[in-house]
Design an enzyme around this catalytic site. Structure first.
Site, PDB file in Angstrom:
ATOM      1  NE  ARG A 144      -7.275   1.735  57.820  1.00 32.39           N
ATOM      2  CZ  ARG A 144      -7.642   2.625  58.734  1.00 32.39           C
ATOM      3  NH1 ARG A 144      -8.881   2.574  59.237  1.00 32.39           N
ATOM      4  NH2 ARG A 144      -6.806   3.557  59.152  1.00 32.39           N
ATOM      5  CG  HIS A 250      -5.397   1.265  50.786  1.00 32.96           C
ATOM      6  ND1 HIS A 250      -6.144   0.584  51.716  1.00 32.96           N
ATOM      7  CD2 HIS A 250      -4.634   2.134  51.489  1.00 32.96           C
ATOM      8  CE1 HIS A 250      -5.833   1.010  52.926  1.00 32.96           C
ATOM      9  NE2 HIS A 250      -4.931   1.964  52.819  1.00 32.96           N
ATOM     10  CE1 TYR A 285      -4.555   9.129  50.443  1.00 35.42           C
ATOM     11  CE2 TYR A 285      -4.471   9.704  52.770  1.00 35.42           C
ATOM     12  CZ  TYR A 285      -4.576   8.758  51.778  1.00 35.42           C
ATOM     13  OH  TYR A 285      -4.705   7.445  52.108  1.00 35.42           O
TER      14      TYR A 285
END
Length: 306
Positions: A144, A250, A285
């Protein structure tokens, strides 16, 4: 708030959001002449949830995702009061946050990532070396943006080829780093960081700005946007021919996970590297690799093609 900060270990940004949400709830309760937690009923919590959507309390109407976050904060507060014995019942237990449609993350292709990373370091200046190292690290580790800018020199371990990241709730994890990212980091640490650090007061953070201070999240975001424009990828305020596309820090995290899964990585391993508390979060994902699944099926199944 002390419980969230000390026992739950939430970040300062999350704490600030919770504080805003609960203050709006408190104002709503006061407008209904409710001045004690024990007087709050399920109907009050449900009415607040509806008010967030409509803005009937004079506040800004919120999107479903923001309503969900605020109701979650309210439910957490009531759960805390009940657990502490301050109230006999939890009036929020039956009030569910609105369901928010989960958008699939938009990942870059491997070629687009290559273009982006090459566009980050256009020369051997201290800033270019820093920018290339930052973006290489984001893609190599799936970190992140807050984790990357919070990285300190002692978190790097070149001998093992890994680094230490601290995620949400200060959860620590060890993530391997690829050769390209290590080369970029070493070039930055040897040739660039000392130049930037000389202008400051000797802070331990890896990534520094031109004043020798820790690089902020906003500045790191700007680094990515600038590289995206140079690479002719779509930035937040760009209008290139590739259409309306938003590139954010992101995006590299999404791309990291998507490319690992497409390459055959186990979802549990990807979960560990991303720092997700639940594998359910990571599994989103797997949905973006459907094209890869079709390709494998078409080339592997004996009756896939006519």
């Amino acid at each position: 708030m002390a419980h969230l900060r000390v026992e739950r270990g939430l970040s300062s940004n999350t704490l600030a959001a919770y504080a805003r949400d609960l203050e709006r709830y408190a104002e709503f309760l006061r407008s209904r002449a409710i001045n004690a937690p024990a007087r709050i009923g399920e109907a009050d919590v449900a009415a607040f949830s509806e008010t967030l959507r409509t803005g009937a309390d004079g506040g800004r109407p919120l999107a479903a995702s923001s309503v969900s976050r605020t109701v979650t904060a309210v439910r957490g507060w009531h759960k805390f009061l009940h657990a502490e014995g301050i109230t006999d019942v939890d009036p929020s237990v039956s009030v569910r946050p609105p369901q928010v449609g989960r958008r699939l993350p938009k990942a870059l292709t491997v070629e687009e990532v290559r273009r982006l990373l090459e566009a980050a370091g256009t020369d051997d200046s201290p800033v270019s070396l820093r920018d290339r190292a930052l973006l290489e690290l984001l893609y190599a580790t799936g970190a992140r943006i807050s984790e990357a800018v919070g990285l300190v020199v002692d978190d790097l371990d070149a001998a093992s080829g890994c680094l230490r990241l601290f995620g949400k709730g200060r959860r620590e994890r060890i993530v391997p780093v690829g050769r390209y990212a290590w080369d970029a980091l070493e070039a930055y640490l040897v040739r660039s960081r000392p130049v930037l650090a000389a202008k400051g007061r000797g802070v331990p953070e890896v990534f520094l700005n031109t004043l020798g201070r820790p690089l902020s999240r906003q500045s790191a975001w700007a680094v990515l946007q600038q590289a995206a424009r140079r690479a002719s990828l779509m930035g937040a305020d760009d209008s290139s021919a590739e259409g309306n596309r938003r590139i954010s820090p992101h995006t590299l995290r999404h791309s990291f996970a998507t490319h690992l899964l497409a390459g055959g990585a186990d979802v549990r391993v990807v979960q560990e590297m991303l720092g997700h508390a639940s594998v359910t979060t990571t599994q989103i994902y797997t949905k973006v690799t459907v094209d890869h699944l079709r390709e494998v099926y078409a080339t592997s199944h004996p009756r896939a093609r006519g």
